[in-house]
Scaffold this active site. Structure first.
Site, PDB file in Angstrom:
ATOM      1  N   HIS A   1       0.841  -1.201   0.000  1.00 20.38           N
ATOM      2  CA  HIS A   1       0.000   0.000   0.000  1.00 20.38           C
ATOM      3  C   HIS A   1       0.877   1.251   0.000  1.00 20.38           C
ATOM      4  O   HIS A   1       2.098   1.161  -0.088  1.00 20.38           O
ATOM      5  CB  HIS A   1      -0.989  -0.013   1.170  1.00 20.38           C
ATOM      6  CG  HIS A   1      -0.318  -0.096   2.518  1.00 20.38           C
ATOM      7  ND1 HIS A   1       0.389   0.948   3.054  1.00 20.38           N
ATOM      8  CD2 HIS A   1      -0.229  -1.099   3.411  1.00 20.38           C
ATOM      9  CE1 HIS A   1       0.870   0.585   4.228  1.00 20.38           C
ATOM     10  NE2 HIS A   1       0.509  -0.665   4.466  1.00 20.38           N
TER      11      HIS A   1
ATOM     12  N   HIS B   1       4.000   1.565   2.332  1.00 24.66           N
ATOM     13  CA  HIS B   1       5.172   0.816   1.847  1.00 24.66           C
ATOM     14  C   HIS B   1       5.829   1.573   0.693  1.00 24.66           C
ATOM     15  O   HIS B   1       7.047   1.693   0.619  1.00 24.66           O
ATOM     16  CB  HIS B   1       4.754  -0.570   1.337  1.00 24.66           C
ATOM     17  CG  HIS B   1       4.065  -1.421   2.356  1.00 24.66           C
ATOM     18  ND1 HIS B   1       2.906  -2.092   2.099  1.00 24.66           N
ATOM     19  CD2 HIS B   1       4.372  -1.703   3.647  1.00 24.66           C
ATOM     20  CE1 HIS B   1       2.531  -2.765   3.168  1.00 24.66           C
ATOM     21  NE2 HIS B   1       3.402  -2.537   4.130  1.00 24.66           N
TER      22      HIS B   1
ATOM     23  N   CYS C   1       1.113  -8.636  21.113  1.00 22.60           N
ATOM     24  CA  CYS C   1       0.333  -8.059  20.010  1.00 22.60           C
ATOM     25  C   CYS C   1       0.778  -8.760  18.724  1.00 22.60           C
ATOM     26  O   CYS C   1       1.936  -8.633  18.320  1.00 22.60           O
ATOM     27  CB  CYS C   1       0.574  -6.554  19.898  1.00 22.60           C
ATOM     28  SG  CYS C   1      -0.133  -5.873  18.377  1.00 22.60           S
TER      29      CYS C   1
ATOM     30  N   CYS D   1       1.995  -6.308  15.950  1.00 24.27           N
ATOM     31  CA  CYS D   1       3.391  -5.855  16.092  1.00 24.27           C
ATOM     32  C   CYS D   1       4.348  -7.030  16.112  1.00 24.27           C
ATOM     33  O   CYS D   1       5.554  -6.853  15.986  1.00 24.27           O
ATOM     34  CB  CYS D   1       3.604  -5.117  17.414  1.00 24.27           C
ATOM     35  SG  CYS D   1       2.759  -3.554  17.548  1.00 24.27           S
TER      36      CYS D   1
ATOM     37  N   HIS E   1      -2.018  -0.763  16.559  1.00 27.38           N
ATOM     38  CA  HIS E   1      -3.050  -1.580  15.911  1.00 27.38           C
ATOM     39  C   HIS E   1      -4.447  -1.442  16.528  1.00 27.38           C
ATOM     40  O   HIS E   1      -5.404  -2.002  15.992  1.00 27.38           O
ATOM     41  CB  HIS E   1      -2.610  -3.056  15.897  1.00 27.38           C
ATOM     42  CG  HIS E   1      -1.388  -3.267  15.065  1.00 27.38           C
ATOM     43  ND1 HIS E   1      -0.117  -3.298  15.598  1.00 27.38           N
ATOM     44  CD2 HIS E   1      -1.236  -3.386  13.725  1.00 27.38           C
ATOM     45  CE1 HIS E   1       0.764  -3.457  14.617  1.00 27.38           C
ATOM     46  NE2 HIS E   1       0.112  -3.502  13.478  1.00 27.38           N
TER      47      HIS E   1
ATOM     48  N   LYS F   1      -5.506   9.079  10.253  1.00 23.17           N
ATOM     49  CA  LYS F   1      -4.669   7.948   9.853  1.00 23.17           C
ATOM     50  C   LYS F   1      -5.429   7.127   8.811  1.00 23.17           C
ATOM     51  O   LYS F   1      -6.623   6.882   8.960  1.00 23.17           O
ATOM     52  CB  LYS F   1      -4.348   7.093  11.081  1.00 23.17           C
ATOM     53  CG  LYS F   1      -3.316   6.043  10.750  1.00 23.17           C
ATOM     54  CD  LYS F   1      -2.599   5.520  11.982  1.00 23.17           C
ATOM     55  CE  LYS F   1      -1.474   4.606  11.550  1.00 23.17           C
ATOM     56  NZ  LYS F   1      -1.725   3.205  11.737  1.00 23.17           N
TER      57      LYS F   1
ATOM     58  N   LYS G   1      -8.904   1.370   6.158  1.00 22.28           N
ATOM     59  CA  LYS G   1      -9.931   0.931   5.217  1.00 22.28           C
ATOM     60  C   LYS G   1     -11.313   1.278   5.735  1.00 22.28           C
ATOM     61  O   LYS G   1     -12.203   1.659   4.988  1.00 22.28           O
ATOM     62  CB  LYS G   1      -9.804  -0.571   4.980  1.00 22.28           C
ATOM     63  CG  LYS G   1      -8.645  -0.863   4.051  1.00 22.28           C
ATOM     64  CD  LYS G   1      -8.695  -2.261   3.493  1.00 22.28           C
ATOM     65  CE  LYS G   1      -7.442  -2.499   2.668  1.00 22.28           C
ATOM     66  NZ  LYS G   1      -6.912  -3.830   2.779  1.00 22.28           N
TER      67      LYS G   1
HETATM   68  O1  ME8 Z   1       6.767  -3.825  10.103  1.00 23.41           O
HETATM   69  N1  ME8 Z   1       2.852   5.722   6.576  1.00 23.41           N
HETATM   70  O2  ME8 Z   1       6.383  -4.680   7.997  1.00 23.41           O
HETATM   71  P1  ME8 Z   1       5.112  -3.831   7.507  1.00 23.41           P
HETATM   72  C1  ME8 Z   1       4.176   5.631   6.331  1.00 23.41           C
HETATM   73  N2  ME8 Z   1       7.908  -6.740   8.528  1.00 23.41           N
HETATM   74  N3  ME8 Z   1       4.839   4.474   6.231  1.00 23.41           N
HETATM   75  C2  ME8 Z   1       4.149   3.351   6.375  1.00 23.41           C
HETATM   76  C3  ME8 Z   1       2.754   3.352   6.626  1.00 23.41           C
HETATM   77  C4  ME8 Z   1       2.096   4.618   6.719  1.00 23.41           C
HETATM   78  N4  ME8 Z   1       0.786   4.758   6.926  1.00 23.41           N
HETATM   79  N5  ME8 Z   1       2.356   2.082   6.721  1.00 23.41           N
HETATM   80  C5  ME8 Z   1       3.461   1.297   6.520  1.00 23.41           C
HETATM   81  C6  ME8 Z   1       6.994  -4.629   9.221  1.00 23.41           C
HETATM   82  N6  ME8 Z   1       4.542   2.051   6.300  1.00 23.41           N
HETATM   83  C7  ME8 Z   1       8.097  -5.640   9.385  1.00 23.41           C
HETATM   84  C8  ME8 Z   1       9.420  -4.960   9.158  1.00 23.41           C
HETATM   85  S1  ME8 Z   1      12.096  -4.996   9.005  1.00 23.41           S
HETATM   86  C9  ME8 Z   1      13.313  -6.017   9.493  1.00 23.41           C
HETATM   87  C10 ME8 Z   1      10.619  -5.860   9.343  1.00 23.41           C
HETATM   88  C11 ME8 Z   1       5.902   1.573   6.016  1.00 23.41           C
HETATM   89  O3  ME8 Z   1       4.638  -4.503   6.279  1.00 23.41           O
HETATM   90  C12 ME8 Z   1       6.884   2.055   7.063  1.00 23.41           C
HETATM   91  O4  ME8 Z   1       8.174   2.013   6.523  1.00 23.41           O
HETATM   92  O5  ME8 Z   1       4.160  -3.634   8.612  1.00 23.41           O
HETATM   93  C13 ME8 Z   1       6.731   0.978   8.115  1.00 23.41           C
HETATM   94  O6  ME8 Z   1       7.804   0.928   9.010  1.00 23.41           O
HETATM   95  C14 ME8 Z   1       6.654  -0.257   7.263  1.00 23.41           C
HETATM   96  O7  ME8 Z   1       5.901   0.155   6.107  1.00 23.41           O
HETATM   97  C15 ME8 Z   1       5.973  -1.416   7.977  1.00 23.41           C
HETATM   98  O8  ME8 Z   1       5.748  -2.440   7.059  1.00 23.41           O
END
Ligand code: ME8
Length: 636
Positions: free
Chosen positions: A19, A22, A127, A130, A147, A297, A300
């Protein structure tokens, strides 16, 4: 100083599709990687997917698919997404790959042998979102603040990593390395967290409950806790411990993350590295959250989620990249939406940059035989001759401190100054005076040089369009340092006769943000009496290039336009002075009624009529082309 750069994004969970959050972090990383490559750094940019853990296992179960098949499918969607957004990563790591699982087992073995892992019964609040136990202090009204869910009480036998043992050492490291965690607010947050016990970290799950994960090397009845597994991707992807890439890139690591995963990267990760005898990463750069267009924030359930791939398809991927990079100061939360994107796009890209390019191209084609002209010898104009050098000197520290929005704004201010120069020098007037031909060449050369410099500096943000801009001036690629050198566009270079419009303008419509209620139906427009196709066929409509435009003396509403209709020049008097300034028109393509009986208006013979749309409020806009076509092309 060695010119080596290594940037990483978080590896994203494959429990759901990619999304805009990411995309945001990945685009920031991409811009940094491209900047460093352009600057001659040996650059490595890593992204990938996080594929183990309870959350993924549960998602696969819910989808009724075997975990491996499930993660294969979603990981491939991330890869496709990054391709669609022009991400230039050098590697894409998946935690289910053997090159990664091997390293995780090896590091676990080392830390275990060093005595930093022990077995214990544990009770805590977990959680799943997380994928970690939360402390009482972290909860807000009993819920996980990220969350909004109530964590589950859990009691089970786990292996633990002696994280608390490293607390004093980590505090000292952060205090003595101000760049280690940035922006500063997040550094302070971690320092304050480290004032109290951080406890030891549970690093395993019983396989009987979570069968999906990397088995512990010394106890096959447990799988590795997903964060201990995932964080190691940053070194396993480099071929740790022996790989040449590890030795080269690891000392130069910049980790980009969102603030949701600050603790895991600023506390778990450095203590794990220290325990395993691996040097620490260089910098952790923490980004804020993207909020919906309403400032809340994105979620959906609120219906304010912005789809990056739809925006990229509609407006082009460079438009989306530009918007995300320019709009938000890194580290802060910020609202994003389609309306903002269109406004930013039209103002900066279509008007300031794209329009200037069209105008200068039109004059080069018409008055300079379609080649980049020779500037007068020794003439150093204030507009660009030292500007590139000054700009690059300003941009370097901004990029280093991740103030990418400010760096882009600096370049745009430069582009605006070029527009002012162009309008002040009025090259379309110089073109008419045979005594001013050398001056015309100098002025146009300045603007070409300015555009070349701007295109290099913007290339990390808008790679496709930056190249397209240069191509439409007959220019190729340059290094970052060549943005600081004046005069590198070779005089005499032919420019292509046709070039697509760099940034076609968009109407500021935003369906996703439209009010819930349907707008009142527009009253039916009275339509004129029908005509046959043959009658319509009598009207000869043609594409024409505006070559020059001037006010008609003593007539507020009229402009006199000189049009090029494909080798044939025409004068047209048009009543558009209220809506268009003469200096904004040269270089535009318009549609003209070519076979209208000529008439004299204010003493000027008008040989045609240009088409414009007008609404019942009296708003007027010229009819233009979606893509560039040669002057003289038929409109039907
Ligand atoms: O946490 N605004 O993966 P994840 C800005 N797998 N950035 C955002 C965002 C938002 N609303 N939502 C997501 C994980 N991100 C773990 C990480 S690393 C060794 C393991 C971005 O799929 C932001 O960079 O939940 C956030 O830290 C990351 O997506 C979380 O992706």
């Amino acid at each position: 100083m060695s010119k080596v750069f290594y940037a990483t994004t978080p590896i994203y969970y494959v429990n759901a599709d990619p999304h805009i959050g990411h995309a945001y972090t990945t685009i920031i990383g991409d811009c940094l990687a491209r900047w460093h490559r352009l600057d001659g750094y040996d650059t490595h940019y890593l992204t990938g997917t996080d594929e183990h853990g309870e959350k993924i296992f549960q998602a696969a179960q819910a989808a009724g698919v075997a975990p491996q098949a499930f993660v294969d499918q979603i990981s491939a969607r991330f890869e496709r997404a990054w391709e669609a957004l022009g991400i230039s990563h050098d590697d894409f790591i998946r935690t289910t790959q053997e090159r990664h699982t091997r390293v995780v087992r090896q590091v676990l073995q080392t830390v275990h042998e060093r005595g930093d892992i022990y077995y214990d019964e544990y009770e805590g609040l977990y959680c799943v979102g997380c994928e970690r136990f939360l402390t009482d202090k972290e909860l807000v009204e009993g819920k996980c603040p990220t969350h909004q869910t109530t964590p589950e009480a859990r009691r089970e036998g786990n292996y633990f990593f002696r994280m608390e043992k490293y607390r004093a050492w980590l505090t000292e490291h952060i205090q003595t390395h101000p760049e280690f965690i940035q922006p500063e607010g997040y550094r302070n947050e971690i320092l304050s967290m480290l004032r109290e016990s951080i406890g030891d970290l549970s690093i395993s799950r019983p396989r009987s409950r979570v069968p999906w994960g990397i088995h512990l090397p010394w106890d096959e009845s447990h799988v590795t806790y997903v964060w201990f597994d995932a964080l190691l991707n940053y070194v396993s992807a480099l071929g740790f411990p022996a790989g040449e890439r590890f030795t080269k890139y690891w000392p130069h690591t910049w980790h980009l993350i969102g603030k949701d995963i600050l603790k895991t990267h600023a506390v778990f990760w450095p203590t794990m590295l220290q325990a395993a005898g691996i040097p620490l990463y260089q910098r952790l750069l923490v980004g804020g959250y993207l909020l919906g267009p309403d400032g809340r924030k994105m979620s959906k359930s609120l219906g304010n989620v912005v789809d990056p791939f739809a925006l990229s398809q509609k407006y082009g991927r460079d438009a989306l990249r530009y918007f995300l990079l320019r709009e938000l100061p890194y580290g802060q939360d910020g609202a994003v939406g389609e309306k903002g994107l269109v406004e930013r796009y039209n103002a900066d890209l279509a008007n300031d940059l794209g329009n200037l390019l069209s105008r200068v191209r039109a004059l080069l084609l018409r008055h300079c035989k379609g080649v980049i002209p020779q500037p007068a010898p020794g003439e150093a104009e204030a507009a660009t001759s030292t500007a590139g050098q000054a700009l690059l000197a300003k941009l370097r520290p901004l990029v280093h401190n991740l103030r990418l929005y400010a760096a882009i704004e600096e370049v745009l201010q430069f582009v605006r100054s070029l527009n002012r120069y162009f309008n002040d020098q009025a090259p379309w007037k110089l073109a008419k005076d045979p005594a001013q031909q050398e001056r015309l060449g100098t002025v146009l050369y300045q603007v070409v040089e300015g555009l070349r410099i701007a295109s290099i500096l913007l290339e990390p943000a808008i790679p496709d369009k930056a190249r397209q801009l240069r191509q439409s001036l007959g220019l190729g690629d340059y290094t970052l340092g060549q943005a600081a050198e004046w005069g590198l566009a070779p005089a005499g270079t032919p420019i292509p006769a046709e070039a697509p419009i760099l940034f076609p303008k968009f109407e500021a419509e935003a369906p996703a943000e439209a009010p819930a209620e349907a707008p009142p139906a527009a009253p039916a427009v009275p339509v004129k009496a029908p005509i046959t196709i043959d009658e319509f066929g009598k009207v000869d409509l043609r594409v024409a290039l505006v070559v020059a435009a001037a006010k008609v003396p003593k007539a507020d509403k009229l402009l006199k336009l000189t049009l090029d209709m494909g080798g044939q020049e025409r004068t047209v008097v048009s009543g558009i002075a209220q809506w268009y300034k003469p200096e904004d028109l040269p270089g535009r393509k318009v549609v003209v009624v070519a076979n209208l009986q000529p008439v004299k208006l204010r003493g000027i013979l008008s040989e045609g009529m240009i088409l414009a749309a007008v609404d019942d409020q009296g708003n007027l806009t010229l009819v233009g082309l979606d893509q560039d076509l040669a002057s003289g092309a038929e409109v039907r």
